[in-house]
Enzyme design. Structure first.
Site, PDB file in Angstrom:
ATOM      1  N   LYS A  55       0.841  -1.201   0.000  1.00  0.00           N
ATOM      2  CA  LYS A  55       0.000   0.000   0.000  1.00  0.00           C
ATOM      3  C   LYS A  55       0.879   1.256   0.000  1.00  0.00           C
ATOM      4  O   LYS A  55       0.583   2.239  -0.687  1.00  0.00           O
ATOM      5  CB  LYS A  55      -0.938  -0.028   1.211  1.00  0.00           C
ATOM      6  CG  LYS A  55      -2.050  -1.066   1.057  1.00  0.00           C
ATOM      7  CD  LYS A  55      -2.780  -1.378   2.349  1.00  0.00           C
ATOM      8  CE  LYS A  55      -3.780  -2.513   2.119  1.00  0.00           C
ATOM      9  NZ  LYS A  55      -4.391  -3.021   3.360  1.00  0.00           N
ATOM     10  N   GLN A  99      -4.427  -1.626   9.816  1.00  0.00           N
ATOM     11  CA  GLN A  99      -4.278  -2.936   9.171  1.00  0.00           C
ATOM     12  C   GLN A  99      -4.813  -4.032  10.090  1.00  0.00           C
ATOM     13  O   GLN A  99      -4.433  -4.119  11.254  1.00  0.00           O
ATOM     14  CB  GLN A  99      -2.798  -3.177   8.832  1.00  0.00           C
ATOM     15  CG  GLN A  99      -2.544  -4.448   8.045  1.00  0.00           C
ATOM     16  CD  GLN A  99      -3.217  -4.451   6.666  1.00  0.00           C
ATOM     17  OE1 GLN A  99      -3.144  -3.485   5.920  1.00  0.00           O
ATOM     18  NE2 GLN A  99      -3.893  -5.549   6.334  1.00  0.00           N
ATOM     19  N   ASP A 122     -10.716   3.135   4.688  1.00  0.00           N
ATOM     20  CA  ASP A 122     -10.892   1.687   4.596  1.00  0.00           C
ATOM     21  C   ASP A 122     -12.376   1.319   4.699  1.00  0.00           C
ATOM     22  O   ASP A 122     -12.751   0.166   4.459  1.00  0.00           O
ATOM     23  CB  ASP A 122     -10.095   1.012   5.716  1.00  0.00           C
ATOM     24  CG  ASP A 122      -9.501  -0.310   5.282  1.00  0.00           C
ATOM     25  OD1 ASP A 122      -9.446  -0.560   4.060  1.00  0.00           O
ATOM     26  OD2 ASP A 122      -9.104  -1.112   6.153  1.00  0.00           O
TER      27      ASP A 122
END
Ligand code: NAP
Length: 289
Positions: A55, A99, A122
């Site tokens: 990412k 994450q 996200d």
């Protein structure tokens, strides 16, 4: 059946990434804003470490400033919570990615809920999921949003179709089902307790495999002409490449369009994260799309 349309996630993601780079440059030129994404990583899960690296690399290529906020295995839930609060307040950061999975024992839902809705690129914080139910989320979880975007880029119709989503996780199956419902598909959600799964798949115009079981869905289960979106990413001993939840060879003989694995849904996830991040930065200067 004629050959199916190959839904090329790699090429489509490249197009999206180029679009993102253009929007990033415009924000810099017109508003003096450098788009910033922070990735919070806790623990040493090798897959998570790899994802964060990928990412960050993608951000750099698109001209997005990326910051990794990393904690070792001894980090506490409060450490992560405080880091998220600091990033919420940091004007250099437009998007925050926590994450997952977080280390065992941490309340992931509590931490994700703390991410500011304006920076929840996200799309899995409480506010974003609630807005998705309502039908007007600013940010939608990246893999499901990427799957629908891929269909859109190939002009595949969704409204009025019967979409069967197999899997109901909070990051994938459930938001995908809501997205498709919001786009006027008739949606069936299947899971491990579904009785007679093949009955539902046989009736699907759009099959969304979000299971995590290698080659679980085969061509003979499909309705001829079905569109097949395969989010699965499964490592199989003795195979050189990861495989999807669908048996590609047999499904491709029956489907009208299909995503390969790799190179289908996977690349769309990171492209969507970048698109969400630039959108967050645009919203911060009053550009709302
Ligand atoms: P997950 O949390 O393990 O969820 C799997 C879902 O599949 C669950 O809802 C489960 O049902 C259902 N399921 C399991 N066995 C089943 C069966 N025999 N019949 C019907 N449904 C069954 O997994 P996930 O995080 O959603 O990920 C799913 C797959 O997508 C994995 O391969 C993952 O690697 C991949 N993935 C890819 C990306 C990407 O960027 N491409 C991103 C995320 C995930 P229950 O709810 O009843 O247990």
């Amino acid at each position: 059946m004629p050959d199916p349309i190959l839904l090329d996630g790699t090429a489509t993601a490249q197009t999206i990434r180029a679009e993102v780079a253009g929007r990033v440059a415009r924000l810099k030129a017109e508003f003096g804003v450098t788009v910033g994404l922070a990735a919070v990583l806790a623990g040493e899960n090798p897959a998570s470490v790899t994802y964060v690296k990928m990412k960050r690399r993608a951000c750099e290529k698109a001209g997005i400033y990326s910051r990794a906020v990393e904690f070792g295995a001894d980090a506490t839930e409060e450490d992560i919570f405080s880091a998220v609060q600091a990033l919420n307040a940091d004007p250099a950061i437009h998007g925050i990615l926590v994450q997952h999975p977080l280390p065992k024992g941490m309340d992931e839902y509590r931490i994700l809920a703390e991410v500011s809705p304006d920076k929840d690129v996200d799309g899995i914080g409480r506010g974003s999921l609630g807005d998705l139910v309502k039908g007007d989320a600013a940010f939608v979880a990246c893999t499901p949003a990427g799957m629908v975007e891929l269909m859109d880029r190939y002009n595949l119709p969704i409204a009025g179709k019967h979409a069967v989503v197999i899997g109901r996780s909070v990051i994938l199956g459930k938001p995908l089902a809501l997205l498709l419902l919001n786009r006027n598909a008739t949606v069936t959600v299947c899971h491990s307790r579904t009785v007679d799964l093949p009955r539902y798949i046989r009736d699907a115009d759009i099959v969304c495999a979000c299971v995590g079981k290698a080659e679980f869905i085969t061509g003979e289960m499909l309705k001829p002409g079905a569109v097949v979106l395969d989010a699965g990413y499964n490592r199989v001993a003795g195979r050189t490449s990861d495989v999807g939840d669908c048996d590609y060879e047999s499904c491709a003989q029956v489907a009208s369009a299909i995503t390969p694995v790799p190179g289908g849904v996977g690349p769309m996830t990171i492209a969507t994260l970048l698109a969400n991040t630039v959108k967050a930065a645009e919203r911060s200067v009053g550009i709302v799309s």
